[in-house]
Design a protein around this motif. Structure first.
Motif, PDB file in Angstrom:
ATOM      1  N   GLY A   1     129.018  20.596 -82.383  1.00 54.64           N
ATOM      2  CA  GLY A   1     127.737  20.013 -82.031  1.00 54.64           C
ATOM      3  C   GLY A   1     126.570  20.774 -82.601  1.00 54.64           C
ATOM      4  O   GLY A   1     126.724  21.793 -83.283  1.00 54.64           O
ATOM      5  N   TRP A   2     125.383  20.252 -82.302  1.00 56.96           N
ATOM      6  CA  TRP A   2     124.135  20.816 -82.795  1.00 56.96           C
ATOM      7  C   TRP A   2     123.147  20.986 -81.656  1.00 56.96           C
ATOM      8  O   TRP A   2     122.998  20.102 -80.799  1.00 56.96           O
ATOM      9  N   PHE A   3     122.460  22.119 -81.671  1.00 62.83           N
ATOM     10  CA  PHE A   3     121.354  22.405 -80.773  1.00 62.83           C
ATOM     11  C   PHE A   3     120.136  22.742 -81.606  1.00 62.83           C
ATOM     12  O   PHE A   3     120.247  23.079 -82.783  1.00 62.83           O
ATOM     13  N   ARG A   4     118.971  22.668 -81.006  1.00 62.00           N
ATOM     14  CA  ARG A   4     117.764  23.050 -81.720  1.00 62.00           C
ATOM     15  C   ARG A   4     116.785  23.714 -80.766  1.00 62.00           C
ATOM     16  O   ARG A   4     116.785  23.463 -79.565  1.00 62.00           O
ATOM     17  N   GLN A   5     115.928  24.571 -81.327  1.00 64.98           N
ATOM     18  CA  GLN A   5     114.913  25.251 -80.542  1.00 64.98           C
ATOM     19  C   GLN A   5     113.673  25.457 -81.388  1.00 64.98           C
ATOM     20  O   GLN A   5     113.739  26.066 -82.456  1.00 64.98           O
TER      21      GLN A   5
ATOM     22  N   GLY B   1     130.509  25.281 -81.661  1.00 60.17           N
ATOM     23  CA  GLY B   1     131.850  24.766 -81.500  1.00 60.17           C
ATOM     24  C   GLY B   1     132.446  25.192 -80.176  1.00 60.17           C
ATOM     25  O   GLY B   1     132.148  26.273 -79.674  1.00 60.17           O
ATOM     26  N   GLY B   2     133.295  24.350 -79.618  1.00 54.57           N
ATOM     27  CA  GLY B   2     133.948  24.643 -78.357  1.00 54.57           C
ATOM     28  C   GLY B   2     135.425  24.333 -78.406  1.00 54.57           C
ATOM     29  O   GLY B   2     135.842  23.357 -79.042  1.00 54.57           O
ATOM     30  N   ARG B   3     136.212  25.127 -77.726  1.00 56.64           N
ATOM     31  CA  ARG B   3     137.662  24.961 -77.746  1.00 56.64           C
ATOM     32  C   ARG B   3     138.137  23.794 -76.893  1.00 56.64           C
ATOM     33  O   ARG B   3     139.202  23.252 -77.144  1.00 56.64           O
ATOM     34  N   ALA B   4     137.373  23.427 -75.908  1.00 54.73           N
ATOM     35  CA  ALA B   4     137.784  22.366 -75.011  1.00 54.73           C
ATOM     36  C   ALA B   4     137.801  21.015 -75.713  1.00 54.73           C
ATOM     37  O   ALA B   4     136.931  20.710 -76.536  1.00 54.73           O
TER      38      ALA B   4
ATOM     39  N   TRP C   1     128.413  20.282 -71.829  1.00 55.83           N
ATOM     40  CA  TRP C   1     129.222  20.985 -72.807  1.00 55.83           C
ATOM     41  C   TRP C   1     128.771  22.433 -72.942  1.00 55.83           C
ATOM     42  O   TRP C   1     127.568  22.713 -73.042  1.00 55.83           O
ATOM     43  N   ARG C   2     129.728  23.352 -72.972  1.00 53.91           N
ATOM     44  CA  ARG C   2     129.446  24.777 -73.114  1.00 53.91           C
ATOM     45  C   ARG C   2     130.234  25.315 -74.307  1.00 53.91           C
ATOM     46  O   ARG C   2     131.426  25.590 -74.195  1.00 53.91           O
ATOM     47  N   PRO C   3     129.575  25.465 -75.451  1.00 48.42           N
ATOM     48  CA  PRO C   3     130.291  25.925 -76.646  1.00 48.42           C
ATOM     49  C   PRO C   3     130.781  27.363 -76.533  1.00 48.42           C
ATOM     50  O   PRO C   3     130.241  28.170 -75.765  1.00 48.42           O
ATOM     51  N   ASP C   4     131.781  27.673 -77.334  1.00 45.89           N
ATOM     52  CA  ASP C   4     132.327  29.017 -77.407  1.00 45.89           C
ATOM     53  C   ASP C   4     131.858  29.783 -78.638  1.00 45.89           C
ATOM     54  O   ASP C   4     131.908  31.015 -78.658  1.00 45.89           O
ATOM     55  N   TYR C   5     131.417  29.075 -79.661  1.00 43.25           N
ATOM     56  CA  TYR C   5     131.032  29.688 -80.925  1.00 43.25           C
ATOM     57  C   TYR C   5     129.692  29.138 -81.382  1.00 43.25           C
ATOM     58  O   TYR C   5     129.369  27.969 -81.157  1.00 43.25           O
ATOM     59  N   TRP C   6     128.931  29.985 -82.075  1.00 48.62           N
ATOM     60  CA  TRP C   6     127.602  29.613 -82.554  1.00 48.62           C
ATOM     61  C   TRP C   6     127.392  30.071 -83.987  1.00 48.62           C
ATOM     62  O   TRP C   6     127.833  31.152 -84.377  1.00 48.62           O
ATOM     63  N   GLY C   7     126.696  29.250 -84.762  1.00 48.13           N
ATOM     64  CA  GLY C   7     126.264  29.664 -86.079  1.00 48.13           C
ATOM     65  C   GLY C   7     124.954  30.426 -86.009  1.00 48.13           C
ATOM     66  O   GLY C   7     124.369  30.613 -84.935  1.00 48.13           O
ATOM     67  N   GLN C   8     124.484  30.875 -87.158  1.00 40.74           N
ATOM     68  CA  GLN C   8     123.275  31.690 -87.214  1.00 40.74           C
ATOM     69  C   GLN C   8     121.996  30.869 -87.184  1.00 40.74           C
ATOM     70  O   GLN C   8     120.916  31.422 -86.967  1.00 40.74           O
ATOM     71  N   GLY C   9     122.087  29.591 -87.417  1.00 39.13           N
ATOM     72  CA  GLY C   9     120.935  28.706 -87.410  1.00 39.13           C
ATOM     73  C   GLY C   9     120.377  28.449 -88.790  1.00 39.13           C
ATOM     74  O   GLY C   9     120.493  29.269 -89.696  1.00 39.13           O
ATOM     75  N   THR C  10     119.751  27.290 -88.949  1.00 32.73           N
ATOM     76  CA  THR C  10     119.050  26.944 -90.175  1.00 32.73           C
ATOM     77  C   THR C  10     117.720  26.295 -89.803  1.00 32.73           C
ATOM     78  O   THR C  10     117.660  25.438 -88.920  1.00 32.73           O
ATOM     79  N   GLN C  11     116.655  26.724 -90.461  1.00 34.24           N
ATOM     80  CA  GLN C  11     115.314  26.282 -90.106  1.00 34.24           C
ATOM     81  C   GLN C  11     115.000  24.942 -90.748  1.00 34.24           C
ATOM     82  O   GLN C  11     115.215  24.739 -91.941  1.00 34.24           O
ATOM     83  N   VAL C  12     114.453  24.040 -89.947  1.00 30.09           N
ATOM     84  CA  VAL C  12     113.939  22.762 -90.427  1.00 30.09           C
ATOM     85  C   VAL C  12     112.455  22.711 -90.119  1.00 30.09           C
ATOM     86  O   VAL C  12     112.050  22.856 -88.963  1.00 30.09           O
ATOM     87  N   THR C  13     111.642  22.519 -91.141  1.00 26.85           N
ATOM     88  CA  THR C  13     110.201  22.418 -90.982  1.00 26.85           C
ATOM     89  C   THR C  13     109.737  21.100 -91.583  1.00 26.85           C
ATOM     90  O   THR C  13     109.947  20.844 -92.773  1.00 26.85           O
ATOM     91  N   VAL C  14     109.111  20.277 -90.765  1.00 28.94           N
ATOM     92  CA  VAL C  14     108.630  18.967 -91.193  1.00 28.94           C
ATOM     93  C   VAL C  14     107.111  18.993 -91.172  1.00 28.94           C
ATOM     94  O   VAL C  14     106.500  19.208 -90.123  1.00 28.94           O
ATOM     95  N   SER C  15     106.512  18.781 -92.310  1.00 28.83           N
ATOM     96  CA  SER C  15     105.065  18.839 -92.440  1.00 28.83           C
ATOM     97  C   SER C  15     104.489  17.434 -92.553  1.00 28.83           C
ATOM     98  O   SER C  15     105.132  16.504 -93.051  1.00 28.83           O
TER      99      SER C  15
END
Length: 124
Positions: free
Chosen positions: A35-39, A97-100, A109-123
């Motif tokens: 899955g994907w999260f954003r902040q 990512g999650g093992r379940a 959903w509670r993931p077990d693994y996370w990536g480092q992130g990639t920045q998206v900037t919309v102007s």
């Protein structure tokens, strides 16, 4: 151990499109829910979408119809597609990512693994 590496972020004009990729390594990838999260800066993180190991998808109500999550197990890669980007889409996007074997809601959903992130900037 699963490792996740995001790519495809960048600076885009409003109305443009992006396809984020998350390349996974590890023996259990094909069985993972992805899955994907954003902040955005100064804001709470939020889930965007997930896709389970058999292709079932879940989207946050606020983004349903605006994002598409997909996966290519042959390439060990999950994608997040967004057309007609808006400035409100500006955020750091994280692959997870999650093992379940998950058939429930995105919010539960509670993931077990996370990536480092990639920045998206919309102007505008």
């Amino acid at each position: 151990q699963v490792q996740l590496v995001e790519s495809g972020g960048g600076s885009v004009q409003a109305g443009g499109s992006l396809r984020l990729s998350c390349a996974a390594s590890g023996y259990s990838y094909s069985s993972l829910t992805m899955g994907w999260f954003r902040q955005a800066p100064g804001k709470e993180g939020e889930g965007v979408a997930l896709i389970n190991s058999v292709g079932g998808t879940r989207y946050a109500d606020a983004v349903k119809g605006r994002f598409t999550v997909s996966r290519d197990n042959a390439k060990n890669t999950v994608y997040l597609q967004r057309n007609s980007l808006e400035p409100e889409d500006t955020a750091m996007y994280y692959c997870a990512g999650g093992r379940a074997l998950w058939f429930g809601s995105l919010s539960g959903w509670r993931p077990d693994y996370w990536g480092q992130g990639t920045q998206v900037t919309v102007s505008s």
